[in-house]
Every structure is written in structure tokens, then in C-alpha cells.
Design a protein around this motif. Structure first.
Motif, PDB file in Angstrom:
ATOM      1  N   LEU A  28     -40.208   7.078   6.822  1.00 32.26           N
ATOM      2  CA  LEU A  28     -40.641   6.595   6.042  1.00 32.26           C
ATOM      3  C   LEU A  28     -40.775   7.425   4.790  1.00 32.26           C
ATOM      4  O   LEU A  28     -41.183   6.492   3.688  1.00 32.26           O
ATOM      5  CB  LEU A  28     -42.592   7.341   6.907  1.00 32.26           C
ATOM      6  N   GLN A  29     -40.860   8.526   4.355  1.00 24.83           N
ATOM      7  CA  GLN A  29     -39.721   9.063   3.259  1.00 24.83           C
ATOM      8  C   GLN A  29     -38.946   8.366   2.193  1.00 24.83           C
ATOM      9  O   GLN A  29     -38.965   8.083   1.239  1.00 24.83           O
ATOM     10  CB  GLN A  29     -39.515  11.021   3.793  1.00 24.83           C
ATOM     11  N   VAL A  30     -37.898   7.772   3.163  1.00 21.95           N
ATOM     12  CA  VAL A  30     -37.141   6.838   3.212  1.00 21.95           C
ATOM     13  C   VAL A  30     -37.600   5.963   2.010  1.00 21.95           C
ATOM     14  O   VAL A  30     -37.639   5.580   0.948  1.00 21.95           O
ATOM     15  CB  VAL A  30     -35.722   6.039   3.360  1.00 21.95           C
ATOM     16  N   ARG A  31     -38.109   5.560   2.810  1.00 16.88           N
ATOM     17  CA  ARG A  31     -39.174   4.158   2.121  1.00 16.88           C
ATOM     18  C   ARG A  31     -39.909   4.837   1.080  1.00 16.88           C
ATOM     19  O   ARG A  31     -39.574   3.078   0.162  1.00 16.88           O
ATOM     20  CB  ARG A  31     -40.060   3.727   3.247  1.00 16.88           C
ATOM     21  N   LEU A  32     -40.679   5.580   1.075  1.00 16.66           N
ATOM     22  CA  LEU A  32     -40.783   5.723  -0.409  1.00 16.66           C
ATOM     23  C   LEU A  32     -40.408   5.815  -1.397  1.00 16.66           C
ATOM     24  O   LEU A  32     -39.860   5.280  -2.161  1.00 16.66           O
ATOM     25  CB  LEU A  32     -41.679   7.731   0.048  1.00 16.66           C
ATOM     26  N   TYR A  33     -39.140   6.457  -1.452  1.00 14.95           N
ATOM     27  CA  TYR A  33     -38.256   6.815  -2.441  1.00 14.95           C
ATOM     28  C   TYR A  33     -37.694   5.146  -2.495  1.00 14.95           C
ATOM     29  O   TYR A  33     -37.124   4.453  -4.337  1.00 14.95           O
ATOM     30  CB  TYR A  33     -36.682   7.036  -2.294  1.00 14.95           C
ATOM     31  N   LEU A  34     -37.776   4.020  -1.629  1.00 14.79           N
ATOM     32  CA  LEU A  34     -37.436   2.269  -1.630  1.00 14.79           C
ATOM     33  C   LEU A  34     -38.283   1.846  -3.133  1.00 14.79           C
ATOM     34  O   LEU A  34     -38.139   1.110  -3.268  1.00 14.79           O
ATOM     35  CB  LEU A  34     -36.856   2.082  -0.479  1.00 14.79           C
ATOM     36  N   MET A  35     -39.151   2.264  -2.494  1.00  8.98           N
ATOM     37  CA  MET A  35     -40.995   1.697  -3.314  1.00  8.98           C
ATOM     38  C   MET A  35     -41.109   2.714  -4.629  1.00  8.98           C
ATOM     39  O   MET A  35     -42.085   1.909  -4.668  1.00  8.98           O
ATOM     40  CB  MET A  35     -42.078   1.728  -2.724  1.00  8.98           C
ATOM     41  N   LEU A  36     -40.581   3.643  -4.993  1.00  9.86           N
ATOM     42  CA  LEU A  36     -40.712   4.169  -6.535  1.00  9.86           C
ATOM     43  C   LEU A  36     -40.399   2.384  -7.585  1.00  9.86           C
ATOM     44  O   LEU A  36     -38.874   2.050  -7.672  1.00  9.86           O
ATOM     45  CB  LEU A  36     -39.902   5.620  -6.543  1.00  9.86           C
ATOM     46  N   PRO A  37     -41.235   2.882  -8.528  1.00  6.67           N
ATOM     47  CA  PRO A  37     -40.969   1.908  -9.187  1.00  6.67           C
ATOM     48  C   PRO A  37     -39.290   1.665 -10.109  1.00  6.67           C
ATOM     49  O   PRO A  37     -39.024   0.879 -10.987  1.00  6.67           O
ATOM     50  CB  PRO A  37     -42.032   1.807 -10.565  1.00  6.67           C
ATOM     51  N   ASP A  38     -39.325   3.043 -10.342  1.00  7.65           N
ATOM     52  CA  ASP A  38     -37.994   3.438 -11.101  1.00  7.65           C
ATOM     53  C   ASP A  38     -36.581   3.098  -9.952  1.00  7.65           C
ATOM     54  O   ASP A  38     -36.650   4.319  -9.749  1.00  7.65           O
ATOM     55  CB  ASP A  38     -38.002   4.789 -11.790  1.00  7.65           C
ATOM     56  N   THR A  39     -35.891   2.498 -10.034  1.00  2.30           N
ATOM     57  CA  THR A  39     -34.743   2.264  -8.900  1.00  2.30           C
ATOM     58  C   THR A  39     -33.868   4.172  -8.750  1.00  2.30           C
ATOM     59  O   THR A  39     -33.662   4.360  -8.559  1.00  2.30           O
ATOM     60  CB  THR A  39     -34.246   1.305  -9.143  1.00  2.30           C
ATOM     61  N   ARG A  40     -33.837   4.416 -10.173  1.00  3.98           N
ATOM     62  CA  ARG A  40     -32.784   5.327 -10.582  1.00  3.98           C
ATOM     63  C   ARG A  40     -33.137   6.340  -9.818  1.00  3.98           C
ATOM     64  O   ARG A  40     -32.276   7.010  -9.816  1.00  3.98           O
ATOM     65  CB  ARG A  40     -32.172   5.773 -12.215  1.00  3.98           C
ATOM     66  N   GLN A  41     -34.653   6.373 -10.057  1.00  2.50           N
ATOM     67  CA  GLN A  41     -35.604   7.928 -10.253  1.00  2.50           C
ATOM     68  C   GLN A  41     -35.591   8.343  -8.390  1.00  2.50           C
ATOM     69  O   GLN A  41     -35.322   9.629  -7.846  1.00  2.50           O
ATOM     70  CB  GLN A  41     -36.669   7.733 -10.357  1.00  2.50           C
ATOM     71  N   GLY A  42     -35.853   6.645  -7.986  1.00  4.05           N
ATOM     72  CA  GLY A  42     -36.013   6.904  -6.595  1.00  4.05           C
ATOM     73  C   GLY A  42     -34.743   7.106  -5.739  1.00  4.05           C
ATOM     74  O   GLY A  42     -34.304   7.752  -4.272  1.00  4.05           O
TER      75      GLY A  42
END
Length: 330
Positions: A265-279
């Protein structure tokens, strides 16, 4: 005098719920055996006033603990410290109990000495006035006394917080304390007592009534995204506990599997952040600090592909997941 059951009611800005929730407990025919601790977590509304009115009306049953805001975990911690009951159950202020089933549970608790009693619970979708029984105990014989390992070998998963009625001494004597000022600590409440539980039985009636929105609504993705650092920190805390070696055999297996689901789930959250670089930056930092035990086996195909590509496919997989933004994420 020790009561049979302490009910801890975490309450934050719960003035709109307490007048509905508390009476489902006070309607019990076993009031002499119940202690209700309303833990006011620094509320800004009339939670404290309402709680103290119940305490004035039922002084032998209700106590109010007023404290500074510290999050759900801090209210459970306060309840553990104050509990006088043999058994301990958490009922959140915005949920409630089925009084008849609650009374039947108290009848059952009078005749047993198991470390843990588990029960199914009911999901109540208040927006649509529908209900769903949540039963995690297929294959478990009701009112049979199992060792904890025997139960876990049947269920093959960790327990849900709402299923649990646990001996207060298990929590108190082993200094079980949850993380404060963070969400998602239900997994800590489930996991931290596990090394010390020896006996368990199933009381097969849905006592807890869990308030949800509409049918099909998942845990808010927006909330997970906003509070992803809290979720990440709970993962770190659970991994640290796992690495103490206190969990053995099937106990270690089911906890490790649950942590892996949280990592997914945590990895999916990073993938879904609006800012790709930040994710991607946050993902790389998370993976760099994750314990090797939890990197040797990927928790999902998605994480496996990411790691196999050395995270070069982050952008592509992020695009793929956009289609599933409103689906369940855990």
C-alpha cells in the motif's frame, strides 16, 4: 473492585456521537460488571461536557479521562493505564455495540479465562442503511478453547482490532503502548500483545458495529496520501517489533504478511502522488531504509517489477495506477 470488562472509548470531537454510542453500553443488564472509560482526546467541542454528564448519571460505571490531544493511540494508552476490568475492549466514539450481543459476551466472559476472546463484527453503511457481517473466523469452532497458534493456523492472518476482547493484564503487564500523534496504529494494537497471548476462543456473535459511509467506499485514498508519513512510520515501528524476535512460528508469519501488505500500500501511495519526482524520491528513501527481511520477497507483482527495474518503471506504473485511484488500496 475489579470489573469484568473495561470499555475504552477514544473520543475526539465526538459530541455528535456520544449520545448515540454510550447508551448502547449503558443499556446492558450487566452494568455492575462494566467500566466505561470515555477518553477525551483534547476535543474542541462538547465531548468532555457530555462525557462528564454520563459520569454523573452513572458514577459506578462511567469515568472520563480528559487529556491533551495525542491521537487514537494515546487514548488507548490512557485506557490501558486506567483500566480496572479483567478484560479490555476498544469501542470508538463514532461506532457502537449491539447491546444484546454485548450482554451475551459478558455472560460468556464470566465463564472463561482465555487471554483473548474474538468475535465477528458488523459493518454499517450509514449512508445507504445497509449492513455487512465481517467474519474472519471461518473454520473456527465457537466457544472452543484454542491455543493462539492453533487459531492462527486456521485463520492464517492477523486479527482485526474490532474483533478483540483481551485481558487487561496482557496489555498492562507487558507495557503495550501504541504510537501517538499518528493514524493507523490499529495494527500496533493487534500486533504488540501477540507474543503474550496463549489461549483464545471465539464468541460467535457480532458485538461491534463499525460505522462506514456508503457501500463500495474504501478507506479514503486522499487521507492515506495526506498522512502517508504516518503510515510509513507505523510500518517502521512494526518492522522493528518484528525484528525483536518476540514473534515465533505462525505468529511471525502472519505479522510479516500483514507488514508486506502495508508496504505494498505504501508503494502505491508513492506512485499516486501528483508530483512524480516527489513520489519517486520518497519511494527510494523508503526502500533504502526498509529492513532486508522485507526486501527479499516482494509483497506484490507491482513492487517486484519496480525493484527488478531498479525503479526505472516508476513513471509507467504510476500512469497505470491512475485508472485505479478510486479502488480499494488495502
Amino acid at each position: 473492585m475489579e470489573k469484568l470488562l473495561t470499555v475504552v472509548m477514544p473520543s475526539y470531537n465526538a459530541a455528535g456521537y456520544l449520545p448515540e454510542t454510550v447508551p448502547t453500553i449503558l443499556a446492558s443488564r450487566h452494568l455492575d460488571q462494566i467500566e466505561l472509560l470515555i477518553v477525551n482526546d483534547g476535543s474542541k467541542d462538547e465531548t468532555s461536557t457530555i462525557g462528564h454528564q454520563f459520569a454523573a448519571d452513572y458514577p459506578q460505571v462511567v469515568r472520563v479521562i480528559d487529556k491533551e490531544n495525542g491521537g487514537h493511540g494515546s487514548t488507548v494508552n490512557a485506557g490501558i493505564e486506567a483500566a480496572r476490568g479483567k478484560y479490555f475492549k476498544v469501542v470508538d466514539a463514532d461506532d457502537w455495540v449491539d447491546t444484546q450481543a454485548f450482554d451475551a459476551l459478558l455472560d460468556y466472559l464470566e465463564g472463561v479465562d482465555d487471554d483473548l476472546v474474538v468475535s465477528p463484527y458488523t459493518k454499517v453503511y450509514v449512508d445507504s442503511n445497509q449492513e455487512e457481517l465481517h467474519d474472519e473466523f471461518q473454520g473456527v469452532t465457537p466457544e472452543h478453547h484454542y491455543t493462539f497458534d492453533e487459531l492462527l493456523n486456521i485463520t492464517q492472518h492477523t486479527l482485526g482490532m474490532h474483533t478483540m476482547t483481551i485481558k487487561s493484564s496482557i496489555l498492562r503487564d507487558n507495557a503495550v503502548r501504541l504510537g501517538e500523534k499518528m493514524f493507523y496504529v490499529d495494527m500496533e494494537y493487534i500486533t504488540y500483545p501477540m507474543p503474550y497471548i496463549e489461549t483464545v476462543s471465539l464468541f460467535d456473535a457480532p458485538i461491534y458495529r463499525y460505522r462506514l459511509g456508503s457501500v463500495g467506499q474504501s478507506v479514503s485514498l486522499e487521507s492515506y496520501l495526506k498522512n502517508r508519513v504516518m503510515h510509513q512510520n507505523v510500518i517502521y515501528r512494526l518492522v522493528s517489533f518484528y525484528q525483536t524476535g518476540k514473534l515465533k512460528g505462525i505468529r511471525a508469519q502472519v505479522v510479516k504478511a500483514q507488514i508486506q501488505r502495508m508496504i505494498n500500500l505504501q508503494v502505491r501511495l508513492y506512485l499516486m502522488l501528483p508530483d512524480t519526482r516527489q513520489g519517486k524520491k520518497e519511494l527510494l528513501a523508503f526502500e533504502a531504509t526498509l529492513a532486508p527481511d522485507f526486501k527479499r520477497e516482494a509483497p506484490s507483482k507491482l513492487v517486484y517489477v519496480l525493484r527488478l527495474s531498479h525503479y526505472r518503471l516508476f513513471g509507467l506504473l504510476r500512469h497505470y495506477l491512475k485508472r485505479f485511484k478510486n479502488t480499494r488500496t488495502n
